[in-house]
Write an enzyme that holds these catalytic residues in place. Structure first.
Site, PDB file in Angstrom:
ATOM      1  N   ASP A  48      37.900  48.935  16.644  1.00 43.86           N
ATOM      2  CA  ASP A  48      38.894  48.752  15.584  1.00 43.86           C
ATOM      3  C   ASP A  48      38.546  49.612  14.367  1.00 43.86           C
ATOM      4  OD1 ASP A  48      36.753  47.235  14.744  1.00 43.86           O
ATOM      5  OD2 ASP A  48      37.872  45.363  14.513  1.00 43.86           O
ATOM      6  N   SER A  49      37.449  50.380  14.483  1.00 41.43           N
ATOM      7  CA  SER A  49      37.181  51.433  13.494  1.00 41.43           C
ATOM      8  C   SER A  49      38.331  52.426  13.462  1.00 41.43           C
ATOM      9  CB  SER A  49      35.872  52.160  13.821  1.00 41.43           C
ATOM     10  OG  SER A  49      35.845  52.560  15.175  1.00 41.43           O
ATOM     11  N   GLU A  70      24.624  45.688  14.865  1.00 38.04           N
ATOM     12  CA  GLU A  70      24.941  46.716  13.863  1.00 38.04           C
ATOM     13  C   GLU A  70      24.151  46.468  12.579  1.00 38.04           C
ATOM     14  OE1 GLU A  70      29.109  47.473  13.347  1.00 38.04           O
ATOM     15  OE2 GLU A  70      28.770  48.875  11.689  1.00 38.04           O
ATOM     16  N   ASP A  83      38.203  46.484  21.317  1.00 41.39           N
ATOM     17  CA  ASP A  83      37.944  45.467  20.288  1.00 41.39           C
ATOM     18  C   ASP A  83      39.102  44.497  20.136  1.00 41.39           C
ATOM     19  OD1 ASP A  83      35.419  45.710  19.163  1.00 41.39           O
ATOM     20  OD2 ASP A  83      36.033  47.243  17.710  1.00 41.39           O
ATOM     21  N   LYS A 101      35.572  43.161  23.111  1.00 46.53           N
ATOM     22  CA  LYS A 101      34.484  42.905  22.164  1.00 46.53           C
ATOM     23  C   LYS A 101      35.007  42.027  21.029  1.00 46.53           C
ATOM     24  CE  LYS A 101      32.599  46.288  19.404  1.00 46.53           C
ATOM     25  NZ  LYS A 101      32.836  45.789  18.028  1.00 46.53           N
TER      26      LYS A 101
END
Ligand code: KIV
Length: 294
Positions: free
Chosen positions: A69-70, A210, A112, A141
């Protein structure tokens, strides 16, 4: 008026990347990832959002492609991932899946679940996950620990492989107070450790870590025998690494985070850059703990 025709069998606007000179790899599956872990081989993952870059990454030898979703930041110009919709995720997942079918189709495709698409109830989560799986994902994810464990279990029991995500979870950036390193003190590290074990017990077969200290992610990797840890800004001790494609090509709109390396600088081509990244991950040359660990 004549329409230009490509001689490579593709459209005039984009062609299939040439097959890898390496022997044809077997498609990646969960058992294959388990074999890699047993053999001590690191897993490489990169994000992709469209067909062309997905096909290039597949041909360059990455095991896993993440439709992150970046894409909110790198494709849509948003300030965070919070505004990314399930429709957008499904659209980009379809584009990437088509790209993989046009290439060798080796990579494992993770998509995502965006903000707000799995927090209301397990039923909402399976509905959203179904949408992404039908768009071509092999795994979904989701972010966070604690309340997410029952959601993970609900999805896994219904045949949806799940990758969890702990540490800096960008969908909750406002609650976290910014993009900061997580799990630094002993209490926070213990909480992360407990959440990771719960997620493994719930059936998550992968876990993105992360921006957590390298020592913590190394310990978590040793503790999680049934769940592959994939690090980003989490040091070299994880089972694999992930980078956002635009970051590792040096084409983002801001400054790269400290842990990112621009692989395009020396490679000369996108495919060469991704091949160099895969090689560096496998040989333990990326990330460099001296430069990137917290
Ligand atoms: O959305 C994304 O690209 C991600 C990676 C940073 C792991 O979640």
């Amino acid at each position: 008026m004549s329409v230009p025709v490509s001689t490579s069998g593709g459209t005039p606007y984009g062609t299939i990347p040439p097959a890898s000179p390496l022997p044809r790899r077997k498609p990646i599956s969960l058992p294959r990832l388990n074999q890699m872990r047993e053999a001590g081989e690191k897993i490489s993952m990169i994000t992709a959002y469209d067909a062309t870059y997905a096909a290039i990454a597949d041909a360059a030898g990455v095991e896993c492609i993440l439709v992150g979703d970046s894409l909110g930041m790198v494709c849509q110009g948003l300030h965070s991932t919070v505004g990314v919709s399930l429709d957008a995720m499904a659209y980009h997942t379809e584009c990437v899946a088509r790209g993989l079918h046009r290439a060798q189709g080796i990579a494992w495709l993770i998509s995502d679940l965006p903000y707000g698409s799995y927090s209301a109830s397990p039923e909402q989560a399976i509905h959203s996950a179904t949408r992404l799986m039908q768009a071509g994902a092999h795994m979904v994810k989701l972010e966070g620990g604690g309340w997410t464990a029952p959601v993970v279990q609900f999805l896994v029991e219904r045949g949806v492989p799940v990758c969890a995500h702990l540490g800096l979870t960008p969908q909750t950036v406002h609650a976290l107070g910014g993009y900061r390193v997580q799990g630094r003190d002993a209490v926070a590290a213990a909480a992360l450790h407990e959440q990771a074990l719960e997620l493994q017990d719930a059936g998550a077969s992968m876990l993105v870590l992360e921006m957590v200290p390298a020592e913590l992610s190394r310990k978590l990797t040793q503790a999680l025998q049934r769940c592959h840890t994939i690090g980003i800004g989490a040091g070299s001790g994880t089972a694999g690494q992930v980078l956002v494609m635009h970051d590792m090509l040096g084409v983002n709109l801001g400054n790269n985070a400290r842990f990112v390396r621009d692989f395009l600088k020396d490679a000369g081509s996108v495919r060469g850059a991704i091949e160099a990244y895969v090689r560096a991950v496998k040989e333990g040359k990326f990330p460099d703990d001296a430069l990137h660990a917290w």
